[in-house]
Design an enzyme around this catalytic site. Sequence first.
Site, PDB file in Angstrom:
ATOM      1  N   GLY A  10       0.818  -1.215   0.000  1.00  0.00           N
ATOM      2  CA  GLY A  10       0.000   0.000   0.000  1.00  0.00           C
ATOM      3  C   GLY A  10       0.843   1.252   0.000  1.00  0.00           C
ATOM      4  N   GLY A  14      -1.347   7.727   1.049  1.00  0.00           N
ATOM      5  CA  GLY A  14      -1.505   7.727   2.501  1.00  0.00           C
ATOM      6  C   GLY A  14      -0.186   7.573   3.236  1.00  0.00           C
ATOM      7  N   ILE A  15      -0.231   6.928   4.378  1.00  0.00           N
ATOM      8  CA  ILE A  15       0.983   6.821   5.199  1.00  0.00           C
ATOM      9  C   ILE A  15       1.983   5.826   4.601  1.00  0.00           C
ATOM     10  CG2 ILE A  15      -0.233   7.525   7.306  1.00  0.00           C
ATOM     11  CD1 ILE A  15      -0.256   4.672   8.228  1.00  0.00           C
ATOM     12  N   GLY A  16       1.506   4.915   3.759  1.00  0.00           N
ATOM     13  CA  GLY A  16       2.416   3.940   3.146  1.00  0.00           C
ATOM     14  C   GLY A  16       3.412   4.613   2.218  1.00  0.00           C
ATOM     15  N   SER A 139      -4.552  -0.390  14.436  1.00  0.00           N
ATOM     16  CA  SER A 139      -5.343   0.813  14.713  1.00  0.00           C
ATOM     17  C   SER A 139      -5.920   0.736  16.123  1.00  0.00           C
ATOM     18  CB  SER A 139      -6.492   0.915  13.704  1.00  0.00           C
ATOM     19  OG  SER A 139      -7.391   1.927  14.096  1.00  0.00           O
ATOM     20  N   TYR A 164     -13.916  -3.928  10.503  1.00  0.00           N
ATOM     21  CA  TYR A 164     -12.627  -3.225  10.508  1.00  0.00           C
ATOM     22  C   TYR A 164     -11.956  -3.352  11.881  1.00  0.00           C
ATOM     23  CZ  TYR A 164      -9.179   0.519  10.082  1.00  0.00           C
ATOM     24  OH  TYR A 164      -8.002   1.245  10.062  1.00  0.00           O
TER      25      TYR A 164
END
Length: 279
Positions: A10, A14-16, A139, A164
């Site tokens: 990923g 985003g953060i990836g 998370s 999730y």
Amino acid sequence: MMDTVAVITGGTGGIGKVTARELAKKGFRVVLVARSADKVAQAAREIAAAAPGAQVETVLCDMSSQKQIRAAAEELKRRHERLHVLVNNAGGIWMKRELTEDGLERTFAVDHLGYFLLTNLLLPQLRKGAPSRVVNVASEASKIGRIDFDDLQGEKHYNGGRAYAQAKLANILFSSELSRRLEGSGVTSNALHPGAVASGFGLNESGFLRFAMTLARPFLIGEEKGARTSIYLASSPEVDCVTGGYFVRNRPRLPPRNGRDPEVARRLWEVSAALCGLA
Ligand SMILES: NC(=O)c1ccc[n+]([C@@H]2O[C@H](COP(=O)([O-])OP(=O)(O)OC[C@H]3O[C@@H](n4cnc5c(N)ncnc54)[C@H](OP(=O)(O)O)[C@@H]3O)[C@@H](O)[C@H]2O)c1
């Protein structure tokens, strides 16, 4: 460092993507594992521009497909005898229940089984690369998660938020069980919460979640800040020998209560191995 290889799932956004870029700046050869050829080529160009001289590779893989994960692992093995960092990061939330091509519920398949299968397939290369690290992006949503062994894939009742939270709790349990199984190998395994980040997260959805995420954006942290703990766990000498931990803002944190039971972690491992066709 060029022979130090970091694989990031990923890494297209985003953060990836920030994690991959910062590891490239630190001298890692980075391999972006991603499902979109266009997006990953663009991300690789951006990272190469931000980290001149960096070696950036790409491998195509939709993490919802076990066939593609196996093919990606084969490709990684062909290219690299040794791996030093694996950042399991690709994930998302799906409010409506969907099945993958393997007939698995998508959230469980991508957010948990994707981490589980890719890591297991790459363990020989991570062992050869030791000291090496597995970093699992989980998370704080895991706090409200529960591993429902009677309905792991929401067949009886599906709720996107619950699926999730369960998958992110599974990341923490997987990470700690992996650290137990790798004791003495020189391969560490840690999980983290990146913070509430204004990334692409939730924007794939069209309904209330997208609306809520858009509304919340001004109050969320940026992707640069959100990637910090992933980068820290992947590269800081401070955590050279630290394993089995759960981190928030670069600090160890007690995982949620439901993420601390080694028996649940062991059982989840066995169920996951069966679902992935691993011995
Ligand atoms: N944002 C938050 O507030 C937050 C909070 C806690 C934890 N996290 C976790 O942080 C991780 C990264 O999320 P993010 O916030 O950076 O979200 P993001 O901007 O949506 O990035 C998600 C990444 O995962 C990739 N991805 C999703 N499904 C995939 C699939 N089937 N195959 C391959 N790649 C796939 C996406 O690729 P495409 O570009 O192809 O879509 C993208 O690169 C996730 O595991 C998420 O659960 C996020």
